[in-house]
Write a protein that holds these residues in place. Structure first.
Motif, mmCIF file in Angstrom:
data_model
loop_
_atom_site.group_PDB
_atom_site.id
_atom_site.type_symbol
_atom_site.label_atom_id
_atom_site.label_comp_id
_atom_site.label_asym_id
_atom_site.label_seq_id
_atom_site.Cartn_x
_atom_site.Cartn_y
_atom_site.Cartn_z
ATOM 1 N N GLU A 127 0.839 -1.201 0.000
ATOM 2 C CA GLU A 127 0.000 0.000 0.000
ATOM 3 C C GLU A 127 0.873 1.249 0.000
ATOM 4 O O GLU A 127 2.027 1.205 0.410
ATOM 5 N N ASP A 175 -3.890 0.754 -2.409
ATOM 6 C CA ASP A 175 -3.048 -0.300 -2.985
ATOM 7 C C ASP A 175 -2.134 0.289 -4.065
ATOM 8 O O ASP A 175 -2.583 1.088 -4.898
ATOM 9 N N VAL A 231 -5.921 -4.931 -7.846
ATOM 10 C CA VAL A 231 -6.050 -6.287 -7.300
ATOM 11 C C VAL A 231 -5.815 -7.288 -8.438
ATOM 12 O O VAL A 231 -6.360 -7.139 -9.539
ATOM 13 N N LYS A 248 -10.485 -4.180 3.839
ATOM 14 C CA LYS A 248 -10.318 -2.848 3.265
ATOM 15 C C LYS A 248 -11.652 -2.373 2.701
ATOM 16 O O LYS A 248 -12.716 -2.863 3.059
ATOM 17 N N ARG A 268 -8.888 -1.470 -7.240
ATOM 18 C CA ARG A 268 -7.878 -1.589 -6.194
ATOM 19 C C ARG A 268 -8.565 -1.209 -4.887
ATOM 20 O O ARG A 268 -9.647 -0.636 -4.895
#
Ligand code: FE2
Length: 435
Positions: free
Chosen positions: A173, A209, A213, A293, A426
């Motif tokens: 992150e 992030d 992802v 998150k 993300r």
């Protein structure tokens, strides 16, 4: 060369570059394929083709040029608001050869009027705005047509080299410190109404992030029973997950112990280090909850992408103010899928956030609304009619987005159930007291 000549040349080059892409997408298949509806979510490709020409006729030939209509009789057929996508195949559409001739006639007239144009102070023509709007419109339909190609059954017809391999190790992150930044723009000449005006937004500190992802991360969510656990999903999200029977991203299937996905007619093994694509907003939100998150707000996404701590300025793009090159981002259908994480170190933002532009559109938690001071231009149907809680904002563009239709301020929106688009995400979270 005068400023006017330079702008004319740039417009002509953008129009031609864009039409070459439209031709590639529509010449890749035969006439039967062009008129067929490949999914009820999409128009027949031949509708997109003539619609692009019709918008160009309305705005450039008739409005900017003040010329007589080319085809007055077809305006209704190609009006996206009068004709829902599911009904478009039943319309008396122009057959492929006529559609091609129509867009060529319109384009010839546009080049003719461009020759003598003066870019006056009239808002529609100042800085060539209407031409830029039409280039972006055609490019956006090209991305939609690319999504139709992805939904199309049958033998593959599109080819492109694979995206670059990772050139940097990227993960974890990035902390974005608390404070104000400038969101939106009042100066980018071809920015659309919903990107305007520039305004100050003050945000508390957060973490975001460093990369979208990945398939590998998303597979861990699936393997952990993420699709079977209502607690990770919102109420509406769980209802949709059950009704639509979602169990993995769109175009995935089990392949032994792993997963395979279908991309433009070809099956291949899912690669762990590529950003996940073809997930809806509800899936993105469930993954984020499972990961401890949340999705970033739109403002958080934009601050991470544009804010330069050294100057306090917001950049046009994460890497600076210059237009994207092949070193910065995976854009423009140069490749047919997202690049692995770490493939574009030159495109990182000043804070070290990677692949914000290109690869996958990124879902944010924000509903689509006008920025403070929003004024609809040049027509309400461009974005204002979509404002409200029904749509969520996506940012950053995908591998299928052209550079002309993608900026640090560019906004896209869709329903939270949609995933035929090139959508990923993300995660973010609030910064703790000692973070
Ligand atoms: Fe359109």
């Amino acid at each position: 060369m005068t400023t006017t000549e330079r702008l004319r040349d740039r417009i002509a080059a953008e129009l031609e570059r864009t039409r070459a892409r439209t031709a590639l997408l529509t010449d890749a298949v035969d006439d039967d394929d062009l008129v067929r509806q490949h999914s009820t979510l999409m128009s027949p490709l031949v509708w997109d083709l003539a619609h692009v020409g019709n918008q160009e006729e309305l705005w450039l030939v008739r409005d900017v040029g003040g010329r007589d209509p080319v085809r007055h009789d077809i305006d209704d057929l190609y009006d996206a608001f009068k004709q829902p996508r599911k009904d478009r195949p039943a319309l008396p559409l122009l057959p492929p050869a006529e559609a091609r001739a129509y867009v060529r006639t319109v384009r010839d007239k546009v080049f003719d009027l461009l020759d003598g144009i003066r870019f006056t102070e009239r808002p529609l023509v100042a800085d060539g705005f209407a031409f830029g709007m039409i280039v972006q419109h055609e490019q956006q339909h090209d991305e939609t047509m690319l999504a139709t190609h992805q939904l199309r059954a049958g033998a593959p017809v599109l080819d492109a080299p694979p995206p670059p391999e990772p050139r940097a190790r990227v993960g974890g992150e990035v902390r974005v410190p608390a404070g104000p930044f400038t969101m939106g723009t009042s100066t980018d000449p071809w920015a659309l109404d919903n990107e305007r005006p520039a305004h100050t937004v003050d945000l508390p500190a957060y973490l975001i992030d460093a990369a979208p992802v990945t398939n590998g991360q998303y597979r861990a969510f699936i393997a952990d029973g993420g699709y079977d656990e209502p607690r990770w999903w919102s109420e509406a999200g769980w209802r949709h997950r059950v009704e639509a029977d979602l169990s993995a991203p769109m175009h995935w299937r089990r392949d032994g112990d792993g997963w395979a996905h279908r991309r433009f007619g070809r099956w291949s093994a899912v690669r762990d280090d590529e950003p996940v694509v073809h997930v809806c907003w509800y899936e993105a939100q469930a993954y984020a909850a499972w990961a401890g998150k949340r999705l970033p707000t739109e403002a958080e996404w934009e601050k991470a992408a544009r804010w330069d701590p050294a100057t306090g300025r917001s950049r046009r793009y994460p890497w600076g103010d210059d237009d994207p090159t092949t070193e910065h981002a995976n854009l423009g259908q140069r490749h047919l899928w997202p690049a692995p994480v770490g493939a574009y170190p030159a495109g990182a933002s000043p804070l070290g956030v990677h692949q914000l532009v290109g690869d996958v559109w990124e879902w944010t938690s924000s509903p689509f609304r006008g920025h403070p001071g929003f004024v609809a231009f040049p027509y309400q149907e461009y974005s204002e009619v979509f404002f409200g809680d029904d749509h969520r904002v996506l940012r950053g563009g995908s591998f299928g987005t052209d550079r002309s239709a993608c900026r640090g301020t560019f906004r896209n929106w869709d329903y939270p159930i949609r995933r035929q688009i090139f959508s990923g995400f993300r995660c973010a979270r609030d910064a703790g007291p000692e973070e």
